[in-house]
Design a protein around this motif. Structure first.
Motif, PDB file in Angstrom:
ATOM      1  N   UNK A 189      14.016   5.446  -9.698  1.00  0.00           N
ATOM      2  CA  UNK A 189      13.385   6.615 -10.313  1.00  0.00           C
ATOM      3  C   UNK A 189      13.072   7.714  -9.309  1.00  0.00           C
ATOM      4  N   UNK A 190      13.131   7.382  -8.032  1.00  0.00           N
ATOM      5  CA  UNK A 190      12.768   8.350  -7.003  1.00  0.00           C
ATOM      6  C   UNK A 190      11.262   8.514  -6.859  1.00  0.00           C
ATOM      7  N   UNK A 191      10.493   7.703  -7.572  1.00  0.00           N
ATOM      8  CA  UNK A 191       9.035   7.826  -7.554  1.00  0.00           C
ATOM      9  C   UNK A 191       8.458   7.202  -6.290  1.00  0.00           C
ATOM     10  N   UNK A 192       7.459   7.861  -5.748  1.00  0.00           N
ATOM     11  CA  UNK A 192       6.789   7.373  -4.558  1.00  0.00           C
ATOM     12  C   UNK A 192       5.329   7.105  -4.909  1.00  0.00           C
ATOM     13  N   UNK A 193       4.837   5.959  -4.491  1.00  0.00           N
ATOM     14  CA  UNK A 193       3.432   5.638  -4.714  1.00  0.00           C
ATOM     15  C   UNK A 193       2.867   4.974  -3.488  1.00  0.00           C
TER      16      UNK A 193
ATOM     17  N   UNK B  84      -5.038  -1.126  -5.336  1.00  0.00           N
ATOM     18  CA  UNK B  84      -4.872  -0.136  -6.396  1.00  0.00           C
ATOM     19  C   UNK B  84      -3.949   0.984  -5.959  1.00  0.00           C
ATOM     20  N   UNK B  85      -3.317   1.597  -6.953  1.00  0.00           N
ATOM     21  CA  UNK B  85      -2.500   2.785  -6.705  1.00  0.00           C
ATOM     22  C   UNK B  85      -3.400   3.949  -6.344  1.00  0.00           C
ATOM     23  N   UNK B  86      -2.900   4.809  -5.512  1.00  0.00           N
ATOM     24  CA  UNK B  86      -3.567   6.069  -5.236  1.00  0.00           C
ATOM     25  C   UNK B  86      -2.555   7.186  -5.403  1.00  0.00           C
ATOM     26  N   UNK B  87      -3.046   8.356  -5.710  1.00  0.00           N
ATOM     27  CA  UNK B  87      -2.222   9.548  -5.800  1.00  0.00           C
ATOM     28  C   UNK B  87      -2.331  10.258  -4.456  1.00  0.00           C
TER      29      UNK B  87
ATOM     30  N   UNK C 263      -5.602  10.708  -0.250  1.00  0.00           N
ATOM     31  CA  UNK C 263      -5.311   9.626  -1.190  1.00  0.00           C
ATOM     32  C   UNK C 263      -6.465   9.567  -2.182  1.00  0.00           C
ATOM     33  N   UNK C 264      -6.137   9.656  -3.465  1.00  0.00           N
ATOM     34  CA  UNK C 264      -7.152   9.737  -4.514  1.00  0.00           C
ATOM     35  C   UNK C 264      -6.913   8.648  -5.552  1.00  0.00           C
TER      36      UNK C 264
END
Length: 163
Positions: free
Chosen positions: A16-20, A88-91, A132-133
């Motif tokens: 997907x090209x998504x980065x997390x 947890x994921x962060x934005x 990082x949020x």
């Protein structure tokens, strides 16, 4: 640069090209040597700590970190009794490193009824900051902050707006 944050700490989904980015949070009893214990366990397992924040709250210590080997770190840390280990994921967001920039983001989220769970600066360079949020409604926060997110599909697009 900003893209280096992903090389060190991010998870890249090729399809997907998504980065997390993910962060580890440890809640443990505040006792002498607790940080030495945590960092020693990771070092003994060959895991590099990319960044770390430590806060003492009464009888507890809260450690938030990013590492180069997330799954290995979780396995090692979760074996320790008496510690609560979470991931947890962060934005990741890129903002101008100037007075009021963080207030604008915080207000944008608050006005949408989104609570910030954690926020920390990862690095600063060339007049910008990478933060990082984590929020209570991550999908909504990600959509609301898409214009400044490095977690999106085109993190290196120079036309993306920077707050």
């Amino acid at each position: 640069a900003a893209s280096d944050v992903y090389k060190r700490q991010g998870v890249y989904r090729r399809e997907t090209g998504e980065r997390r980015m993910k962060q580890i949070t440890i809640l443990a009893p505040a006792q002498d040597g607790i940080i030495a214990d945590i960092t020693g366990l990771l070092a003994d397992s060959g895991i590099n700590i990319e960044n770390i924040d430590v806060e003492h709250y009464g009888s507890q210590v809260i450690v938030v970190m990013a590492v180069d080997a997330l799954e290995d770190a979780l396995t090692v840390l979760q074996r320790r009794t008496g510690w609560r280990v979470m991931c947890e994921d962060v934005i990741l967001i890129k903002i101008r490193d100037e007075q009021g920039a963080l207030a604008k983001i915080s207000r944008r989220l608050a006005d949408a009824g989104i609570d910030i769970r954690s926020l920390r600066f990862i690095e600063r360079y060339d007049g910008f900051a990478i933060a990082a949020l984590s929020a209570d409604r991550m999908a909504d926060a990600r959509a609301l902050l898409d214009d400044m997110s490095l977690s999106g599909n085109d993190a290196n697009d120079p036309t993306r707006r920077k707050v």
